[in-house]
Design a protein around this motif. Structure first.
Motif, PDB file in Angstrom:
ATOM      1  N   ARG A  82      47.530  32.877  31.132  1.00  0.00           N
ATOM      2  CA  ARG A  82      46.803  33.483  32.244  1.00  0.00           C
ATOM      3  C   ARG A  82      47.801  34.189  33.172  1.00  0.00           C
ATOM      4  NH1 ARG A  82      41.646  29.902  34.215  1.00  0.00           N
ATOM      5  NH2 ARG A  82      40.814  29.401  32.141  1.00  0.00           N
ATOM      6  N   ILE A  83      47.283  35.012  34.062  1.00  0.00           N
ATOM      7  CA  ILE A  83      48.129  35.714  35.028  1.00  0.00           C
ATOM      8  C   ILE A  83      48.570  34.725  36.090  1.00  0.00           C
ATOM      9  CG2 ILE A  83      48.245  37.574  36.730  1.00  0.00           C
ATOM     10  CD1 ILE A  83      45.971  38.966  35.120  1.00  0.00           C
ATOM     11  N   ASP A  84      49.863  34.565  36.226  1.00  0.00           N
ATOM     12  CA  ASP A  84      50.430  33.645  37.209  1.00  0.00           C
ATOM     13  C   ASP A  84      50.777  34.422  38.478  1.00  0.00           C
ATOM     14  OD1 ASP A  84      51.810  30.857  37.687  1.00  0.00           O
ATOM     15  OD2 ASP A  84      53.248  32.391  38.309  1.00  0.00           O
ATOM     16  N   GLU A  85      50.239  33.991  39.615  1.00  0.00           N
ATOM     17  CA  GLU A  85      50.421  34.745  40.857  1.00  0.00           C
ATOM     18  C   GLU A  85      51.872  34.761  41.321  1.00  0.00           C
ATOM     19  OE1 GLU A  85      47.383  34.781  44.041  1.00  0.00           O
ATOM     20  OE2 GLU A  85      46.437  33.181  42.858  1.00  0.00           O
ATOM     21  N   ALA A 168      52.514  40.134  33.943  1.00  0.00           N
ATOM     22  CA  ALA A 168      51.522  39.697  34.934  1.00  0.00           C
ATOM     23  C   ALA A 168      51.007  40.887  35.739  1.00  0.00           C
ATOM     24  CB  ALA A 168      52.128  38.652  35.863  1.00  0.00           C
ATOM     25  N   CYS A 172      47.191  42.647  35.749  1.00  0.00           N
ATOM     26  CA  CYS A 172      46.470  42.754  37.021  1.00  0.00           C
ATOM     27  C   CYS A 172      46.027  44.199  37.261  1.00  0.00           C
ATOM     28  CB  CYS A 172      47.372  42.270  38.156  1.00  0.00           C
ATOM     29  SG  CYS A 172      46.596  42.268  39.790  1.00  0.00           S
ATOM     30  N   VAL A 220      44.745  41.209  44.816  1.00  0.00           N
ATOM     31  CA  VAL A 220      44.798  40.044  43.932  1.00  0.00           C
ATOM     32  C   VAL A 220      43.694  39.046  44.245  1.00  0.00           C
ATOM     33  CG1 VAL A 220      46.137  38.015  43.290  1.00  0.00           C
ATOM     34  CG2 VAL A 220      47.240  40.233  43.389  1.00  0.00           C
ATOM     35  N   LYS A 224      40.984  38.057  41.543  1.00  0.00           N
ATOM     36  CA  LYS A 224      40.897  36.668  41.096  1.00  0.00           C
ATOM     37  C   LYS A 224      39.480  36.131  41.267  1.00  0.00           C
ATOM     38  CE  LYS A 224      43.322  32.256  41.510  1.00  0.00           C
ATOM     39  NZ  LYS A 224      44.440  31.535  42.170  1.00  0.00           N
ATOM     40  N   PHE A 231      43.241  34.229  35.680  1.00  0.00           N
ATOM     41  CA  PHE A 231      44.331  33.798  36.542  1.00  0.00           C
ATOM     42  C   PHE A 231      44.551  32.283  36.450  1.00  0.00           C
ATOM     43  CE2 PHE A 231      42.962  37.793  38.280  1.00  0.00           C
ATOM     44  CZ  PHE A 231      44.098  38.386  38.786  1.00  0.00           C
ATOM     45  N   THR A 232      45.787  31.872  36.672  1.00  0.00           N
ATOM     46  CA  THR A 232      46.056  30.443  36.792  1.00  0.00           C
ATOM     47  C   THR A 232      45.385  29.938  38.054  1.00  0.00           C
ATOM     48  OG1 THR A 232      48.138  30.907  37.941  1.00  0.00           O
ATOM     49  CG2 THR A 232      48.260  30.518  35.564  1.00  0.00           C
TER      50      THR A 232
END
Length: 234
Positions: A82-85, A168, A172, A220, A224, A231-232
């Motif tokens: 997943r996309i890690d912020e 990432a 996004c 973001v 999200k 996303f995480t």
């Protein structure tokens, strides 16, 4: 990304080339969201799909893990991350820092060919504005636009290095691309960046680049909320 990776070390050249081919294809599919987060990747199925042994598939997956795009569970499975912020904001910081310096340098070069080359890419990109069915091609041209700026200051290898860390951020941006007016905004910023470069205005070029690269990151929280599965969760 072909030619930038070292697959297999002591392995054969054939295995290395096959590993790069698998890596390039899977990386593009992950960044374009054709392979979404949590998708499971089977070595056996990938080997059959690409017509290769499992050795280059393993090499490709290991390289993708280094990029932060997959997670390998030994003797079990490989899944798309997943996309890690945290990674998103770190890679955004890196990209802004480097690309602002790139356009500053371009704006100080008299008679360089890079702006004209970037203008041609921008013209092609402009023809796709509003056509969400062409997002893959639009994004490919976007990457070509930015790569041409790096190459204009002799930093093509730096671009490849930065690009490897942008998983990432790239995902996004892809989530944000269908938003109304997003394609128009990207093209407008590309034009402003080139205007400032051609006007020999380093500060203006850097400012336009900074504003351009901050669009999706600034959304973001909204992205999200719209796509929680990408996303995480914190």
């Amino acid at each position: 990304m072909g030619g930038t990776l070292d697959f297999g070390g002591a392995g054969t050249a054939r295995s290395s080339a096959a590993g790069e081919r698998v890596y390039d294809a899977l990386r593009s599919e992950i960044l374009d969201l054709a392979l979404p987060p949590d998708a499971t990747l089977s070595r056996a199925e990938l080997a059959a799909r690409f017509g290769v042994s499992q050795t280059p598939v393993r090499e490709a997956l290991q390289a993708l893990e280094m990029d932060g795009l997959v997670m390998i569970f030994p003797q079990s499975r490989t899944v798309v991350t997943r996309i890690d912020e945290v990674a998103l904001h770190e890679t955004h910081f890196l990209r802004v820092s480097v690309e602002c310096e790139v356009v500053r340098r371009l704006a100080r070069i008299e008679g360089g060919e890079a702006p004209a080359r970037a203008r041609r890419i921008l013209a092609m990109q402009n023809t796709l504005v509003g056509d969400t069915g062409q997002m893959d091609m639009f994004q490919d041209l976007d990457r070509s636009f930015h790569r041409s700026l790096f190459e204009g200051v002799g930093m093509g290898l730096v671009h490849a290095m930065v690009e490897r860390r942008q998983g990432a951020l790239a995902r996004c941006q892809r989530l944000d691309l269908p938003a109304k007016g997003k394609m128009e905004t990207i093209v407008r910023f590309h034009g402003e960046i080139l205007d400032r470069i051609e006007a020999r205005d380093p500060d203006g070029a850097a400012g336009a680049m900074r504003a351009h690269l901050s669009g999706s990151v600034g959304r973001v929280a909204e992205l999200k909320a719209q796509h929680p599965a990408f996303f995480t969760q914190t």
